[in-house]
Write an enzyme that holds these catalytic residues in place. Structure first.
Site, PDB file in Angstrom:
ATOM      1  N   LYS A 205      37.974  50.204  37.038  1.00 59.97           N
ATOM      2  CA  LYS A 205      36.599  49.849  36.655  1.00 59.97           C
ATOM      3  C   LYS A 205      35.610  50.633  37.526  1.00 59.97           C
ATOM      4  CE  LYS A 205      33.674  45.761  36.260  1.00 59.97           C
ATOM      5  NZ  LYS A 205      33.600  44.308  36.288  1.00 59.97           N
ATOM      6  N   GLU A 211      43.788  52.374  46.512  1.00 59.04           N
ATOM      7  CA  GLU A 211      45.169  52.530  46.029  1.00 59.04           C
ATOM      8  C   GLU A 211      45.196  53.437  44.799  1.00 59.04           C
ATOM      9  OE1 GLU A 211      43.729  49.692  46.790  1.00 59.04           O
ATOM     10  OE2 GLU A 211      45.130  48.258  47.686  1.00 59.04           O
ATOM     11  N   GLY A 265      37.455  42.509  36.004  1.00 62.84           N
ATOM     12  CA  GLY A 265      38.749  43.194  36.069  1.00 62.84           C
ATOM     13  C   GLY A 265      39.885  42.400  35.458  1.00 62.84           C
ATOM     14  N   ARG A 266      40.040  41.143  35.881  1.00 65.76           N
ATOM     15  CA  ARG A 266      41.188  40.348  35.411  1.00 65.76           C
ATOM     16  C   ARG A 266      41.018  39.858  33.981  1.00 65.76           C
ATOM     17  NH1 ARG A 266      38.441  38.276  39.360  1.00 65.76           N
ATOM     18  NH2 ARG A 266      37.340  36.297  39.226  1.00 65.76           N
ATOM     19  N   GLU A 351      42.681  34.225  41.528  1.00 67.44           N
ATOM     20  CA  GLU A 351      41.529  35.056  41.876  1.00 67.44           C
ATOM     21  C   GLU A 351      40.240  34.432  41.325  1.00 67.44           C
ATOM     22  OE1 GLU A 351      42.024  39.508  42.333  1.00 67.44           O
ATOM     23  OE2 GLU A 351      40.608  39.437  40.690  1.00 67.44           O
ATOM     24  N   HIS A 382      68.196  28.424  38.218  1.00 75.06           N
ATOM     25  CA  HIS A 382      69.259  28.624  39.208  1.00 75.06           C
ATOM     26  C   HIS A 382      68.707  29.016  40.568  1.00 75.06           C
ATOM     27  CE1 HIS A 382      72.613  28.267  36.338  1.00 75.06           C
ATOM     28  NE2 HIS A 382      71.647  28.571  35.490  1.00 75.06           N
ATOM     29  N   LYS A 510      39.746  45.340  50.508  1.00 70.59           N
ATOM     30  CA  LYS A 510      39.422  46.744  50.244  1.00 70.59           C
ATOM     31  C   LYS A 510      38.750  47.368  51.470  1.00 70.59           C
ATOM     32  CE  LYS A 510      39.095  46.437  45.160  1.00 70.59           C
ATOM     33  NZ  LYS A 510      38.407  46.790  43.930  1.00 70.59           N
TER      34      LYS A 510
HETATM   35  C1  G6Q Z   1      39.927  41.617  39.146  1.00 71.25           C
HETATM   36  C2  G6Q Z   1      39.663  42.130  40.467  1.00 71.25           C
HETATM   37  C3  G6Q Z   1      40.636  43.174  40.961  1.00 71.25           C
HETATM   38  C4  G6Q Z   1      40.390  44.552  40.365  1.00 71.25           C
HETATM   39  C5  G6Q Z   1      41.168  45.572  41.184  1.00 71.25           C
HETATM   40  C6  G6Q Z   1      41.019  46.971  40.662  1.00 71.25           C
HETATM   41  O1  G6Q Z   1      39.241  40.812  38.586  1.00 71.25           O
HETATM   42  O2  G6Q Z   1      38.359  42.541  40.557  1.00 71.25           O
HETATM   43  O3  G6Q Z   1      41.970  42.811  40.742  1.00 71.25           O
HETATM   44  O4  G6Q Z   1      40.749  44.591  39.038  1.00 71.25           O
HETATM   45  O5  G6Q Z   1      40.758  45.498  42.511  1.00 71.25           O
HETATM   46  O6  G6Q Z   1      39.683  47.370  40.669  1.00 71.25           O
HETATM   47  P1  G6Q Z   1      39.231  48.667  39.888  1.00 71.25           P
HETATM   48  O7  G6Q Z   1      39.511  48.482  38.457  1.00 71.25           O
HETATM   49  O8  G6Q Z   1      37.774  48.835  40.187  1.00 71.25           O
HETATM   50  O9  G6Q Z   1      40.051  49.807  40.441  1.00 71.25           O
END
Ligand code: G6Q
Length: 547
Positions: A205, A211, A265-266, A351, A382, A510
């Site tokens: 996003k 990462e 994001g989620r 989250e 199990h 982050k």
């Molecule tokens: C989701 C969070 C988080 C996010 C990641 C990746 O709701 O905000 O999980 O999706 O940190 O972020 P970017 O898409 O900005 O790389």
């Protein structure tokens, strides 16, 4: 206002003392119609919440509580694009991504529906071009491997849904995921692919997540070493709100698929972050996936609370968490293809609602998000189910049971179904001392041996569970199921008076690592942290000195 401030709270608290003295088993004996009364359905999904320690009176109080909290109005605000994510000043419109009928939802005077349509069409065209082999790599070959580089909300949805919908996946393209900054993640994927036939999808996003950008840059280096700088445009696309940074990375504008900042994001796999899902199952199936979610959305918006699946899911959770003091919820899918669903829901729920400050900025004095964990059945049976049956904590279990498998072989499916249903019954009924004694006697044990073993063989039962009986996992039913969980999470946020749509805890992670990278690179002995952190940093530096 939170649930404790409603006029129903004390009445319900009092009633919970009474219900605490009743077992779920008793509630079933008292009411032969309990299953009919405490279950509801939508399309191909039945939601059974009858195996909980609650009765009609408790449900009525909970529903009244929802009304006192203006839930109806708050649902409307979300769908209408009100900026309910007030800490980030954003609307929350993942529902608009799957809405085919509404013509206008305005945020800051702009109709987001137009944008969503435009973004969807561009994504669909690209997906079709890649699937049809029209989009080619730098050497003129068709794409055979798609690698999603992204983390968190830019990873878990695609990973979960592509696995869940494997029976619908094109056999022509393999899908891979690189999320972790651990070099092993990317190395293992690069071993399996050829640059000429690979498309990297940089899903971010913000296009700044360390990462993702570290992995994207390593992937780019690998590609450039083999095919040269010019090949980047043929082998990368981006899913991002940040067109500028994606452009600077070398991705042509036409291959940057944006989405609005009203999509968290989620909650983003329904839009362009879902491009790998769309690529895997095709545009028509992706539309069905969105259609399923939309059906759940309409149900959530328009159905009375006593038949409203996401509302009922939330009420049952609130009841267990805030009145019966359960701290965790297990997600237990009885379908191999749903193996990543617990992981996905872990992020969605924890989250969103792992918060301890309310909407007025005050510390919260009641429990909010449960701890979510789980695994596919029968594997879980199990391992950790021991704790579900005999541990000191009660865990609310969600059994997710598809009636038909995509792989019906012999009696496998019947046995799988039997296992899932049996677990719900066993958790509720347990095993009395008398039953255990009879069983041990049947095995020919002496009185002395029975006396010794009996305490371990008894199961108290009375452990809560919900069951989703789903005809079959399809794009539609998966879309519905996930949307139910999204809305459940939202309703819980309303009860707890929290903003379910920010995630400052993620932001902290982050930031923190950046300082330690600087310390690890420096030649000085580090003294600026606590002695443990300093000690660990300095020890790592010493150990890596010989490299
Ligand atoms: C989701 C969070 C988080 C996010 C990641 C990746 O709701 O905000 O999980 O999706 O940190 O972020 P970017 O898409 O900005 O790389």
């Amino acid at each position: 206002m939170n649930f404790k401030e409603t006029s129903q709270y004390n009445l319900l608290k009092k009633h919970s003392v009474f219900l605490n003295g009743m077992s779920i088993k008793d509630l079933f004996s008292d009411n032969p119609k309990r299953f009919e009364e405490f279950s509801t359905s939508l399309g191909d999904i039945v939601f059974d919440y009858s195996k909980n320690q609650l009765d009609k009176k408790a449900m009525d109080f909970l529903i009244k509580m929802a009304e006192s909290l203006d839930l109806k109005l708050k649902i409307r605000d979300m769908f209408d694009g009100v900026k309910i994510n007030f800490t980030e000043k954003r609307a929350v419109l993942h529902t608009a991504l799957r809405d085919n009928l509404t013509k206008s939802i305005k945020v800051d005077g702009i109709n987001v529906i137009d944008d969503i349509k435009k973004n969807f069409d561009a994504m669909a065209e690209f997906v079709n071009d890649v699937r049809d082999g029209k989009f080619k790599g730098a050497t003129g070959e068709r794409i055979l491997d798609v690698v999603n580089i992204g983390i968190g909300g830019s990873y878990l949805g695609a990973k979960m849904a592509i696995e869940a919908l494997k029976p619908y996946k094109t056999p022509l393209i393999n899908f891979h995921f690189i999320s972790n900054i651990d070099g092993t993640d990317i190395s293992e994927v690069l071993k399996k692919i050829e640059p000429e036939t690979t498309l990297f999808v940089v899903a971010s996003k913000t296009f700044t997540t360390d990462e993702t950008m570290t992995n994207a840059n390593s992937a780019k280096k690998w590609l450039v070493e083999k095919l040269g700088e010019k090949a980047v445009k043929n082998h990368f696309c981006a899913l991002s709100t940040n067109k500028k940074l994606a452009g600077e990375f070398g991705i042509p504008e036409i291959q940057v698929f944006p989405f609005g900042d009203y999509v968290g994001g989620r909650y983003s796999m329904w839009g362009t972050i879902g491009l790998p899902i769309c690529m895997a199952i095709g545009v028509d199936n992706f539309k069905k996936f969105l259609g399923g979610a939309n059906l759940a959305d309409e149900h959530f918006r328009n159905t009375d609370f006593d038949k409203n699946i996401p509302v009922l899911m939330a009420l049952v959770s609130i009841w267990n968490i805030n009145f019966l003091e359960t701290v965790a919820e297990a997600v237990l899918p009885y379908d191999n293809y749903l193996k990543y669903l617990p992981l996905y829901l872990q992020q969605l729920v924890m989250e969103s609602n792992g918060k301890s400050v309310d909407k007025n900025g005050n510390p919260i004095k009641y429990q909010t998000s449960p701890i979510i964990f789980g695994d596919e059945g029968t594997n879980g049976q199990h391992s950790f189910y021991q704790l579900l049956h005999q541990g000191t904590e009660k865990i609310l279990c969600d059994f997710i049971i598809p009636v038909f498998s995509h792989n019906e072989i012999g009696e496998h499916q019947l046995k799988l179904l039997a296992n899932g249903i049996a677990q719900t019954e066993a958790l509720m009924k347990g095993k009395t001392k008398a039953e255990a004694e009879e069983e041990l006697r049947g095995q020919g044990m002496s009185d002395a041996e029975i006396k010794k073993l009996l305490p371990y063989k008894e199961f108290t039962g009375n452990r809560p569970s919900n069951t989703f009986l789903i005809k079959r996992i399809t794009p539609e039913t998966l879309g519905m199921l996930v949307a139910f969980y999204e809305h459940k999470t939202f309703v819980e946020g309303v009860f707890w008076d929290i903003n379910s749509f920010d995630q400052f805890g993620v932001e902290l992670g982050k930031q923190l690592a950046k300082n330690i990278v600087r310390d690890l690179k420096s030649d000085e002995i580090i003294t600026s942290h606590d002695s443990s952190t300093n000690g660990l940093i300095n020890m790592v530096k010493t150990l890596r000195e010989d490299m």
